[in-house]
Design an enzyme around this catalytic site. Structure first.
Site, PDB file in Angstrom:
ATOM      1  N   ASN A  81      -6.570   2.301 -57.051  1.00  0.00           N
ATOM      2  CA  ASN A  81      -6.107   2.689 -58.384  1.00  0.00           C
ATOM      3  C   ASN A  81      -4.838   1.963 -58.827  1.00  0.00           C
ATOM      4  O   ASN A  81      -4.552   1.893 -60.010  1.00  0.00           O
ATOM      5  CB  ASN A  81      -5.884   4.206 -58.444  1.00  0.00           C
ATOM      6  CG  ASN A  81      -5.064   4.709 -57.285  1.00  0.00           C
ATOM      7  OD1 ASN A  81      -5.442   4.559 -56.129  1.00  0.00           O
ATOM      8  ND2 ASN A  81      -3.916   5.289 -57.564  1.00  0.00           N
ATOM      9  N   CYS A 124       0.253   9.107 -61.192  1.00  0.00           N
ATOM     10  CA  CYS A 124       0.973  10.071 -60.362  1.00  0.00           C
ATOM     11  C   CYS A 124       2.430   9.680 -60.247  1.00  0.00           C
ATOM     12  O   CYS A 124       3.260  10.481 -59.836  1.00  0.00           O
ATOM     13  CB  CYS A 124       0.393  10.101 -58.960  1.00  0.00           C
ATOM     14  SG  CYS A 124      -1.369  10.280 -58.979  1.00  0.00           S
TER      15      CYS A 124
HETATM   16  N1  PLP Z   1      -8.976   8.988 -56.378  1.00  0.00           N
HETATM   17  C1  PLP Z   1      -8.560   7.923 -57.073  1.00  0.00           C
HETATM   18  C2  PLP Z   1      -8.755   6.560 -56.503  1.00  0.00           C
HETATM   19  C3  PLP Z   1      -7.947   8.083 -58.313  1.00  0.00           C
HETATM   20  O1  PLP Z   1      -7.513   7.025 -58.991  1.00  0.00           O
HETATM   21  C4  PLP Z   1      -7.777   9.405 -58.812  1.00  0.00           C
HETATM   22  C5  PLP Z   1      -7.060   9.635 -60.100  1.00  0.00           C
HETATM   23  O2  PLP Z   1      -6.193   8.889 -60.487  1.00  0.00           O
HETATM   24  C6  PLP Z   1      -8.253  10.482 -58.051  1.00  0.00           C
HETATM   25  C7  PLP Z   1      -8.847  10.238 -56.837  1.00  0.00           C
HETATM   26  C8  PLP Z   1      -8.114  11.890 -58.534  1.00  0.00           C
HETATM   27  O3  PLP Z   1      -9.058  12.173 -59.555  1.00  0.00           O
HETATM   28  P1  PLP Z   1      -8.809  13.408 -60.535  1.00  0.00           P
HETATM   29  O4  PLP Z   1      -7.795  12.973 -61.520  1.00  0.00           O
HETATM   30  O5  PLP Z   1     -10.154  13.654 -61.178  1.00  0.00           O
HETATM   31  O6  PLP Z   1      -8.391  14.547 -59.700  1.00  0.00           O
END
Ligand code: PLP
Length: 391
Positions: free
Chosen positions: A152, A328
C-alpha cells in the site's frame, strides 16, 4: 465548489456512481433482514448471494468460498487469528513479511505476545520479498505464510504465485492480503494455490466498511465474532446488505474494466514518473519501476524528505489530494514508514515519501495540472530546507 484533484485512491477510491445506483434500493426501499423468511428477507438474501458470485468471480473463487466481513482489516484478522489455534500458539510458526499493512502486523504482534514464533521476511531495495528467503524460513511447525499481493505504500507487487507454490509444496497454508491488488491486477485462486485472500470494497470504487475473505473450500478458520451464525458461522451479525450489494457491483465493474483501466492508468502513471524525473534532479521513485500497481507512484525528493508533510499540505491547498506513505500515517504523523525502513531507507528518508495514487476517474489533464503545480511547491520546500540548514 472548488474543483479538486483526488490522487489518493490507495487510501480509498471514490464510489463509482454505478455502484451507488446498485446500493440505493437497499438503502431506501428494501428493508429486509437476509435471515428472515418473508419476501423482504428473501430479497435481501438473494441480493447478497448475487454479490457473493460477483466478488467470487473477481478472484476466480466459488461463491461458497467468500465470507463477507466489515473491512479488509477484519478479513486479515479472521485469516490469521482464525487459523492459528490460540491455545497452542507456541507450538506453531507463522511467516509473513516486514512490509505488511498494520491490519496484519498488529495482529502478528498480538499473537507474538501470546507466544507465537513469527518470521518476518525481509525485502530488497524495491520492496520485494525473495522466494528463496521463504524457502529457507519454513519449519516443520510452520502453519501459515501470509504475504501481501501489493504494498500500500510503494505499490510494489510481490511474487505471490511463486510464494504460494513454495508454501503449498511444503504443505503450508498461504494467505495473501490483496486489498490493494484486487480489481487492479488479475488474481486467480484456482490457478495459484492461495488458501485465503483478503479484499476490501472501498479500494475498488465500492463502499467503505465492507470486506471479504476468500477461504478455500474445506478450510475452517475459527470465527472472531460469535452470535447468530451468519456467513456460514464465520461472521455473525446482520449483514450490511447495501454495502455488500455495492461491493458485488464494484467487483463486477472492476473485472469487466480491469484491462482498459490498467492500460490507461499505466500510461498516466508512467507519464508522471518520467516527467517528474526530467523536471526534478533530486526526485527518486520508491519501489519497483515496472513491477508495481498500475496507478501507484511513491516518490521522494532527496534532501527534502523532512518537508514531505508540508509538500502534501501545500498541494492540498492548491486543490490536489495526495498522501504521505499511507492513510494510516495521519495517526502516526512524523513517524518513519516501517515499509521504507525495511527497504533500507534511513529514518529521515523513511519519513519523506509522497504517494500519488490514481484511480478510474483520474485523467491525463489532472496529471498535467499536478506537473504545473509541483515545481512551485517543491521550490518553496527547497527554500525552507536551505533556510533551516542555514539556521
Ligand atoms: N491491507 C492493505 C494492504 C491496505 O492497504 C488496507 C487499507 O489501507 C487494509 C488492509 C485495511 O483495509 P480496510 O480499510 O478495509 O480495513
Amino acid at each position: 465548489m472548488e474543483r479538486r484533484i483526488y490522487f489518493d485512491n490507495a487510501a480509498t477510491a471514490p464510489l463509482d456512481p454505478r455502484v451507488g445506483e446498485a446500493m440505493q434500493p437497499f438503502l431506501r426501499d428494501h428493508c429486509g433482514n437476509p435471515s428472515s423468511l418473508h419476501r423482504e428477507g428473501c430479497m435481501a438474501r438473494e441480493a447478497i448471494e448475487t454479490a457473493r458470485k460477483q466478488v467470487a468471480q473477481l478472484v476466480g473463487a466459488e461463491p461458497s468460498e467468500i465470507v463477507f466481513t466489515g473491512s479488509g482489516t477484519e478479513a486479515d484478522n479472521l485469516a490469521i487469528l482464525g487459523l492459528l489455534p490460540i491455545e497452542r500458539l507456541p507450538e506453531c510458526h507463522l511467516i509473513t513479511s516486514a512490509i505488511e499493512h498494520p491490519a496484519m502486523l498488529e495482529c502478528c504482534k498480538y499473537l507474538e505476545r501470546h507466544g507465537l514464533p513469527i518470521t518476518y521476511l525481509p525485502v530488497d531495495q524495491e520492496g520485494k520479498v525473495n522466494p528463496i528467503d521463504l524457502e529457507r524460513s519454513l519449519r516443520r511447525e510452520t502453519r501459515l505464510v501470509s504475504v501481501m499481493a501489493a504494498n500500500n505504500v510503494t505499490g510494489t507487487l510481490q511474487p505471490i504465485a511463486e510464494l504460494a507454490r513454495i508454501a503449498s509444496e511444503h504443505g503450508v497454508l498461504f494467505h495473501t492480503d490483496a486489498v490493494q491488488a484486487a480489481g487492479k491486477i488479475p488474481l486467480n485462486v484456482r490457478r495459484t494455490p492461495i488458501d485465503m485472500l483478503s479484499l476490501s470494497a472501498h479500494k475498488l470504487h465500492g463502499p467503505k466498511g465492507v470486506g471479504a475473505l476468500f477461504v478455500r473450500q474445506g478450510l475452517k478458520p475459527a470465527p472472531l465474532l460469535h452470535g447468530g451464525g451468519q456467513e456460514g458461522g464465520l461472521r455473525s451479525g446482520t449483514e450490511n446488505v447495501a454495502g455488500i450489494v455495492g461491493f458485488g457491483r464494484a467487483a463486477e465493474l472492476a473485472l469487466a474494466e480491469m484491462t482498459d483501466d490498467a492500460a490507461r492508468l499505466v500510461r498516466i502513471r508512467d507519464f508522471l514518473i518520467e516527467s517528474i524525473a526530467k523536471s526534478f534532479d533530486n526526485a527518486y521513485l520508491v519501489g519497483a519501476r515496472y513491477c508495481r500497481l498500475p496507478g501507484h507512484i511513491c516518490l521522494g525528493f532527496a534532501g527534502q524528505e523532512g518537508e514531505a508533510i508540508k509538500l502534501l499540505l501545500d498541494l492540498d491547498e492548491q486543490g490536489i489530494a495526495v498522501s504521505s506513505g499511507s492513510a494510516c500515517s495521519s495517526h502516526h504523523a512524523g513517524q518513519p514508514s516501517h515499509v521504507l525502513q525495511a527497504m533500507g531507507f534511513d529514518a529521515t528518508r523513511a519519513r519523506g515519501s509522497l504517494r500519488i495514487t490514481l484511480g478510474r476517474f483520474n485523467t491525463q489533464a489532472e496529471a498535467e495540472r499536478l506537473l504545473e503545480v509541483l515545481p512551485q511547491t517543491v521550490g518553496k520546500m527547497r527554500s525552507i530546507t536551505s533556510l533551516s540548514r542555514a539556521g
